[in-house]
Enzyme design. Structure first.
Site, PDB file in Angstrom:
ATOM      1  N   SER A 108       1.931 -59.082   9.096  1.00 24.65           N
ATOM      2  CA  SER A 108       2.116 -59.351  10.830  1.00 24.65           C
ATOM      3  C   SER A 108       3.262 -58.614  11.350  1.00 24.65           C
ATOM      4  CB  SER A 108       1.904 -60.691  10.907  1.00 24.65           C
ATOM      5  OG  SER A 108       3.162 -61.258  10.060  1.00 24.65           O
ATOM      6  N   LYS A 178       8.498 -64.298  12.291  1.00 24.71           N
ATOM      7  CA  LYS A 178       7.750 -63.540  13.887  1.00 24.71           C
ATOM      8  C   LYS A 178       8.978 -62.955  14.690  1.00 24.71           C
ATOM      9  CE  LYS A 178       3.627 -64.769  12.712  1.00 24.71           C
ATOM     10  NZ  LYS A 178       2.687 -63.850  12.131  1.00 24.71           N
TER      11      LYS A 178
END
Length: 322
Positions: A108, A178
Site C-alpha cells: 500500500s 500511511k
C-alpha cells in the site's frame, strides 16, 4: 668515652672502640637509632619514628598486599547473564520510549516502501507533545474495523519474546502505516482524477505516488473537514491502499485519532540496499496550505501596529497642543 658518644650523635667520625669495652657498645647502638641533627630545626620539630611505628607500617603494607593478591577477576561466564539482562532491559526501554522497528506487510505504500522493508519509528517526540504533520509517514493502531479482513500472522514463542523486547518487528500487532495528507482543521478533497487538494491547494505528488496511479485512485472523495485531534491518511499506492477513503462509513468518517498514532517512520533500516530516510515532500510546505500560518502574519502585524499608532498619536498631540 663521653666525647665519643656525642661525636657519634653529631655525625663526626667514630674511632674504633677498644675490644672488650662492654659499656660503650650499648651506647653506640643506641646512638644509631637517633636521627642526625639538621640545621635550623629543634629537637621538638624533628619527626620521631619509633620501632613500634615502623613495625605497624610494615604490617599494614603486608596486609594490604595480601588482600590485593587475594582478589581474583570474576569469570566471564558468571558476568554473561548480567550483561544479557542489562542489554534486554535497554532494548525494552528503547522500544517502549524511543524507537521501534516495524515490518511492512503489504504494497500500500509503494514505491516509497516495499513489502518486507523494516522501518524505524520515532516514539520519543510524541511524549513531548509532538503531533503528526502533513506529509509524514506514520504508524498507527487500527482505529477499529480497518483490518477486519486482514489475517493476522501467528508468531512462534521465540518471535513473541523478541518482538516484545523490541529485537524484531511485531507480527501480531494490528498496526497500519500511511502518509498524513491532512490534519485537524484542514479541508481535504480529490475529485475525478485529482489532484488531491488541502485547504484549496493542489498537492504535487509525483515524487511519492506510485507510478501510473492517479491521486484519487478509484475512490474520489470530499470535500471533508478533518476534526481537531484527527488526521486524514492515504497510502502512496492509491490503487492498492485501503486508507481513509475506504472507511468513511466508520466512526470518524475515515479520519484517525492522533492518540492512535504510534510515531513517525523516519528511516528504512532494512534491507541495507534499501536504506534511506523518509522526509516530508516539498509540496506540503507550499505557501497557503496551512490556514493558521496564513492568518498568523496578518494577525501579528495588526497586534504590533496598534501600540505603534497609539504612541505616534500621543507624540503628535504633544507637538501640536491646542
Amino acid at each position: 668515652m663521653g666525647d665519643l658518644a656525642v661525636g657519634a650523635r653529631s655525625g663526626t667520625e667514630e674511632p674504633e672502640e677498644p675490644a672488650g669495652s662492654g659499656e660503650s657498645a650499648p651506647r653506640a647502638a643506641n646512638s644509631a637509632h637517633q636521627p642526625q641533627a639538621q640545621p635550623g630545626r629543634s629537637a621538638a620539630d624533628r619527626p620521631r619514628t619509633g620501632p613500634s611505628e615502623q613495625s605497624d607500617a610494615a604490617a599494614d603494607e603486608e596486609a594490604s598486599g595480601s588482600v590485593t593478591k587475594g582478589k581474583k577477576p570474576r569469570a566471564f561466564w558468571k558476568e554473561l547473564p548480567i550483561l544479557i539482562g542489562i542489554a534486554l532491559l535497554l532494548a525494552l526501554l528503547i522500544k517502549t520510549f524511543l524507537v521501534q522497528a516495524f515490518s511492512i506487510p503489504s504494497d500500500s505504500m509503494q514505491d516509497t516502501l516495499q513489502r518486507g522493508d523494516r522501518v524505524l519509528v520515532d516514539k520519543l517526540t510524541p511524549w513531548f507533545g509532538a503531533k503528526p504533520e502533513r506529509g509524514e509517514v506514520v504508524v498507527f493502531h487500527d482505529p477499529g474495523g480497518w483490518l477486519n479482513e486482514t489475517p493476522t500472522p501467528q508468531p512462534n514463542p521465540v518471535q513473541k519474546v523478541l518482538s516484545f523486547i523490541g529485537l524484531m518487528p511485531s507480527a501480531e500487532e494490528k498496526d497500519l502505516i500511511k502518509r498524513v495528507i491532512a490534519v485537524g482543521g484542514d479541508t481535504v478533497e480529490c475529485q475525478g482524477t485529482g489532484p488531491v487538494k488541502v485547504n484549496g491547494k493542489a498537492l504535487k505528488e509525483d515524487s511519492y505516488v506510485y507510478p501510473g496511479a492517479t491521486p484519487c485512485g478509484d475512490r474520489p472523495f470530499g470535500p471533508i473537514h478533518v476534526p481537531k485531534g484527527r488526521i486524514w491518511v492515504m497510502g502512496d499506492h492509491r490503487d492498492d491502499s485501503l486508507d481513509s477513503r475506504y472507511h468513511q462509513n466508520l466512526p470518524g468518517n475515515g479520519t484517525v485519532s492522533e492518540d492512535e498514532v504510534v510515531g513517525r517512520a523516519f528511516t528504512i533500516a532494512w534491507p541495507i540496499n534499501r536504506w534511506s530516510t523518509l522526509p516530508v515532500p516539498d509540496t506540503f510546505d507550499q505557501p497557503g496550505i496551512n490556514k493558521a500560518m496564513g492568518v498568523a502574519p496578518a494577525a501579528l502585524g495588526l497586534v504590533g501596529a496598534v501600540p505603534l499608532v497609539i504612541w505616534r498619536r500621543r507624540l503628535t498631540g504633544k507637538r501640536n497642543p491646542r
